[in-house]
Design a protein around this motif. Structure first.
Motif, PDB file in Angstrom:
ATOM      1  N   GLU A  23      12.859  -2.181   5.594  1.00  0.00           N
ATOM      2  CA  GLU A  23      11.973  -1.576   4.729  1.00  0.00           C
ATOM      3  C   GLU A  23      10.700  -2.112   4.592  1.00  0.00           C
ATOM      4  O   GLU A  23       9.716  -1.446   4.306  1.00  0.00           O
ATOM      5  N   LEU A  27       6.832  -1.238   5.755  1.00  0.00           N
ATOM      6  CA  LEU A  27       5.628  -1.211   4.768  1.00  0.00           C
ATOM      7  C   LEU A  27       4.335  -1.906   5.522  1.00  0.00           C
ATOM      8  O   LEU A  27       3.221  -1.459   5.387  1.00  0.00           O
ATOM      9  N   TRP A  82       8.457  -6.665  -1.420  1.00  0.00           N
ATOM     10  CA  TRP A  82       7.447  -5.799  -1.391  1.00  0.00           C
ATOM     11  C   TRP A  82       6.527  -6.561  -0.265  1.00  0.00           C
ATOM     12  O   TRP A  82       6.879  -7.546   0.297  1.00  0.00           O
ATOM     13  N   VAL A 112       2.791  -3.640  -2.648  1.00  0.00           N
ATOM     14  CA  VAL A 112       3.213  -2.220  -2.174  1.00  0.00           C
ATOM     15  C   VAL A 112       4.704  -2.309  -1.890  1.00  0.00           C
ATOM     16  O   VAL A 112       5.208  -3.109  -1.395  1.00  0.00           O
ATOM     17  N   LYS A 114       6.874   0.682  -2.017  1.00  0.00           N
ATOM     18  CA  LYS A 114       7.508   1.642  -1.357  1.00  0.00           C
ATOM     19  C   LYS A 114       6.392   2.775  -0.616  1.00  0.00           C
ATOM     20  O   LYS A 114       5.234   2.390  -0.811  1.00  0.00           O
ATOM     21  N   PRO A 115       6.882   3.487   0.111  1.00  0.00           N
ATOM     22  CA  PRO A 115       5.875   4.182   1.279  1.00  0.00           C
ATOM     23  C   PRO A 115       4.854   5.066   0.217  1.00  0.00           C
ATOM     24  O   PRO A 115       3.466   4.947   0.637  1.00  0.00           O
ATOM     25  N   ILE A 118       1.251   3.489  -0.527  1.00  0.00           N
ATOM     26  CA  ILE A 118       0.140   3.551   0.523  1.00  0.00           C
ATOM     27  C   ILE A 118      -0.316   4.741   0.460  1.00  0.00           C
ATOM     28  O   ILE A 118      -0.250   5.571   1.624  1.00  0.00           O
TER      29      ILE A 118
END
Length: 140
Positions: A23, A27, A82, A112, A114-115, A118
């Motif tokens: 994950e 990112l 992150w 950042v 989580k999606p 962004i």
């Protein structure tokens, strides 16, 4: 950057991303795309080499996929939970949404996690402004 240096850079970048959880890797890849969309001519990375050289001398270095154009502009630094989007002249950037974090003389970063973090309407203007500070033509 010559072909040999570019290949070493690609390998170092891939090694850094391979160490990250899936994950976090996703990112980081999304942030890489954002930076390249804004400034396709930007060179990357250079800070990873410095970190590797520091480690060879027994100094713990930090690793970031750093983009430059006539000087350091921004970097992508995967962490365990992150990814930091680092701006080397972050104190000079407009931050109307208050997303930049940091207390030093120049560097600021966006965490950042989580999606949804962004968002083009937040990060794209920051990346464009960072490249404009360095005199690099950012895409409109």
């Amino acid at each position: 950057m010559n072909t040999e240096a570019a290949m070493a850079t690609d390998a170092a970048t891939q090694e850094l991303l391979d160490k990250a959880p899936p994950e976090i890797r996703q990112l980081a890849e999304a942030l890489r795309k954002l930076v390249k969309d804004v400034a396709p001519e930007a060179e990357a990375p250079i800070e990873m080499r410095r970190a590797t050289e520091a480690e060879e001398r027994g100094i713990k270095g930090w690793k970031a996929i750093s983009y430059s154009r006539d000087g350091m502009v921004c970097g992508i630094q995967p962490q365990r939970n992150w990814v930091n989007l680092i701006f080397y002249r972050g104190v000079e950037l407009p931050d109307p949404e208050g997303v930049l974090d940091g207390a030093g003389k120049g560097i600021r970063a966006v965490k950042v996690k989580k999606p949804d973090d962004i968002r083009g309407d937040t990060l794209t203007p920051l990346v464009k402004a960072a490249f404009r500070l360095r005199g690099t033509k950012a895409r409109a």
